[in-house]
Design an enzyme around this catalytic site. Structure first.
Site, PDB file in Angstrom:
ATOM      1  N   LYS A  10      42.541  10.371  22.981  1.00  0.00           N
ATOM      2  CA  LYS A  10      43.820   9.900  23.529  1.00  0.00           C
ATOM      3  C   LYS A  10      44.918  10.938  23.294  1.00  0.00           C
ATOM      4  CE  LYS A  10      46.274   7.094  20.221  1.00  0.00           C
ATOM      5  NZ  LYS A  10      47.474   6.349  20.123  1.00  0.00           N
ATOM      6  N   LYS A  57      50.738  12.261  19.457  1.00  0.00           N
ATOM      7  CA  LYS A  57      51.812  13.102  18.915  1.00  0.00           C
ATOM      8  C   LYS A  57      51.289  14.040  17.847  1.00  0.00           C
ATOM      9  CE  LYS A  57      54.705   9.156  18.731  1.00  0.00           C
ATOM     10  NZ  LYS A  57      53.874   8.400  17.798  1.00  0.00           N
ATOM     11  N   LYS A 100      41.896   7.196  10.335  1.00  0.00           N
ATOM     12  CA  LYS A 100      42.929   8.081   9.788  1.00  0.00           C
ATOM     13  C   LYS A 100      42.589   8.517   8.369  1.00  0.00           C
ATOM     14  CE  LYS A 100      46.854   7.171  12.733  1.00  0.00           C
ATOM     15  NZ  LYS A 100      48.279   6.902  12.889  1.00  0.00           N
TER      16      LYS A 100
HETATM   17  N1  AQP Z   1      47.741   8.186  24.797  1.00  0.00           N
HETATM   18  C1  AQP Z   1      48.320   7.009  24.922  1.00  0.00           C
HETATM   19  N2  AQP Z   1      48.195   6.307  26.064  1.00  0.00           N
HETATM   20  C2  AQP Z   1      48.794   5.100  26.209  1.00  0.00           C
HETATM   21  N3  AQP Z   1      49.566   4.533  25.266  1.00  0.00           N
HETATM   22  C3  AQP Z   1      49.740   5.213  24.115  1.00  0.00           C
HETATM   23  N4  AQP Z   1      50.434   4.948  22.989  1.00  0.00           N
HETATM   24  C4  AQP Z   1      50.289   5.956  22.113  1.00  0.00           C
HETATM   25  N5  AQP Z   1      49.502   6.904  22.633  1.00  0.00           N
HETATM   26  C5  AQP Z   1      49.135   6.480  23.882  1.00  0.00           C
HETATM   27  C6  AQP Z   1      51.227   3.736  22.796  1.00  0.00           C
HETATM   28  O1  AQP Z   1      52.490   4.138  22.292  1.00  0.00           O
HETATM   29  C7  AQP Z   1      52.963   3.146  21.391  1.00  0.00           C
HETATM   30  C8  AQP Z   1      53.461   3.761  20.127  1.00  0.00           C
HETATM   31  O2  AQP Z   1      52.488   4.380  19.431  1.00  0.00           O
HETATM   32  P1  AQP Z   1      52.769   4.835  17.919  1.00  0.00           P
HETATM   33  O3  AQP Z   1      53.732   5.945  17.888  1.00  0.00           O
HETATM   34  O4  AQP Z   1      53.139   3.654  17.087  1.00  0.00           O
HETATM   35  O5  AQP Z   1      51.394   5.298  17.389  1.00  0.00           O
HETATM   36  P2  AQP Z   1      50.150   5.816  18.101  1.00  0.00           P
HETATM   37  O6  AQP Z   1      49.547   4.804  19.012  1.00  0.00           O
HETATM   38  O7  AQP Z   1      49.267   6.304  17.011  1.00  0.00           O
HETATM   39  O8  AQP Z   1      50.734   7.010  18.978  1.00  0.00           O
HETATM   40  P3  AQP Z   1      50.421   8.534  18.890  1.00  0.00           P
HETATM   41  O9  AQP Z   1      51.276   9.222  19.882  1.00  0.00           O
HETATM   42  O10 AQP Z   1      48.956   8.787  18.957  1.00  0.00           O
HETATM   43  O11 AQP Z   1      50.979   8.895  17.460  1.00  0.00           O
HETATM   44  P4  AQP Z   1      50.283   9.523  16.198  1.00  0.00           P
HETATM   45  O12 AQP Z   1      49.701  10.830  16.658  1.00  0.00           O
HETATM   46  O13 AQP Z   1      51.396   9.696  15.210  1.00  0.00           O
HETATM   47  O14 AQP Z   1      49.236   8.559  15.700  1.00  0.00           O
HETATM   48  C9  AQP Z   1      51.831   2.149  21.168  1.00  0.00           C
HETATM   49  O15 AQP Z   1      52.116   0.989  21.939  1.00  0.00           O
HETATM   50  C10 AQP Z   1      50.625   2.854  21.700  1.00  0.00           C
HETATM   51  O16 AQP Z   1      49.643   1.964  22.215  1.00  0.00           O
END
Ligand code: AQP
Length: 341
Positions: free
Chosen positions: A200, A203, A113
């Site tokens: 992956k 968001k 990041k």
């Molecule tokens: N693509 C994914 N497939 C499976 N699990 C996922 N998680 C996130 N993306 C996937 C799971 O969702 C939970 C919460 O995630 P988070 O919001 O704390 O942060 P993250 O993993 O960084 O999710 P994002 O959507 O990718 O958010 P941003 O873009 O803000 O970084 C976790 O349990 C994660 O494993």
């Protein structure tokens, strides 16, 4: 018998997508039946990268409502907003003071990041895993559901609890902080981007077409799946490293249709994309429709979400305050009450 305690959360950094649901929230819905479950919207984590204040508040409420719409039941679990419990920030500070900085500098998520943030990388981003440790340790969580990407952070939380707090400050070998274990979910599939099968679904991906959000209406789902990246091989198959998009879309279909990988592998082995995409579209729309209906009811009566969050806050506060007091006393901060351990 005492149920094991579980803690988890999602950052309100944008609209909740299929990955968050399949990889996290759907599993919590099962866990709440057998575990004492605490789930929070981790808004303090969301501000470790640049954010829009108006969107943050909106996404925080929407994420909490979606937890409930997905099946988190306030009678079975505690749902709360991380920043409503000030003990998260307080414990984070206490843990900051005993965590070596080089433990944080080697965190993979920080490195990834930080590259994206360039010069503007915040202290908060480096400190993200300590705040996550505070989140977990405050609730004496026995288990933390983690995907591959969060394993390193959980390991850090364990090291902080064991090596930096318990072994240094416990006078009678009793645990000041419970050392949590990872809970590897059976079906913790990683959902990949619709536009690039090796990244992956996320968001924060600037391309909206890369993800299906739980609130996408049917026409948007249809459009996104139509545009989803494909390949020119004949038939569809899992596990071909040359075909990450086929693997990902089949996997989503296998999970959401409920058929499982084996059945789907047979069903789709001689299918073309033109036939498969409508099937996948229908499976997605059918899966998220009940969530959308419940979400609309909840959002129409904001009092209900507020009541759920107030109740969750009360339950969370009760546990968090006890742990915080225990740590403060153990490390020698002068208080006016006896330690609780
Ligand atoms: N693509 C994914 N497939 C499976 N699990 C996922 N998680 C996130 N993306 C996937 C799971 O969702 C939970 C919460 O995630 P988070 O919001 O704390 O942060 P993250 O993993 O960084 O999710 P994002 O959507 O990718 O958010 P941003 O873009 O803000 O970084 C976790 O349990 C994660 O494993």
């Amino acid at each position: 018998m005492n149920r094991k305690r579980v803690l988890s959360g999602v950052q309100p950094t944008g609209a909740i997508h299929l990955g968050n649901w399949i990889g996290a929230i759907r599993n919590w819905v099962e866990l709440q039946k057998s575990h004492e479950t605490y789930v929070c919207v981790v808004d303090l984590h969301a501000i470790t990268i640049p954010h829009d204040p108006k969107l943050l508040a909106k996404n925080t409420l929407s994420t909490a409502a979606l937890y409930v719409a997905c099946g988190m039941n306030p009678k079975e679990c505690s749902i709360f907003i991380q920043s409503h419990i000030s003990a998260h920030s307080e414990l984070c500070w206490l843990l900051n003071c005993i965590t070596p900085i080089n433990w944080l500098e080697r965190m993979i998520q920080f490195k990834e990041k930080a590259i994206k943030q360039g010069e503007n990388v915040s202290v908060g981003l480096l400190d993200y895993p300590v705040l996550m440790a505070a989140d977990i340790l405050l609730y004496d969580a026995d288990l933390v559901p983690v995907g591959e990407d969060q394993k390193q952070h959980l390991e850090l939380a364990r090291d902080i609890a064991q090596q930096r707090i318990n072994s240094r400050f416990s006078l009678d070998n009793r645990e000041i902080l419970k050392v949590p274990k990872p809970l590897i979910m059976k079906d913790s599939a990683k959902v990949m981007s619709l536009t690039e099968g090796t990244s992956k679904m996320s968001k924060s991906d600037p391309n909206e077409n890369s993800r299906i959000t739980l609130l996408d209406p049917p026409d948007v789902v249809t459009k996104k799946i139509k545009r989803a990246k494909t390949d020119s091989y004949l038939g569809l198959e899992f596990n071909n490293p040359e075909r990450p998009e086929a693997d990902n879309l089949l996997n989503i279909y296998a999970i959401l249709s409920g058929s499982g990988r084996e059945v789907v592998a047979k069903e789709c082995s001689s299918m073309g994309w033109g036939k498969f995409k409508p099937l996948l579209t229908d499976a997605i729309i059918a899966s998220i429709e009940p969530i959308q209906t419940r979400y609309k009811e909840l959002i129409a009566d904001q009092g209900e979400v507020q009541r759920i969050l107030d109740q969750g806050k009360e339950q969370a506060q009760e546990v968090a305050d006890v742990t915080l007091k225990r740590v403060k006393t153990a490390i020698g901060l002068l208080g006016n009450a006896k330690a609780n351990y």
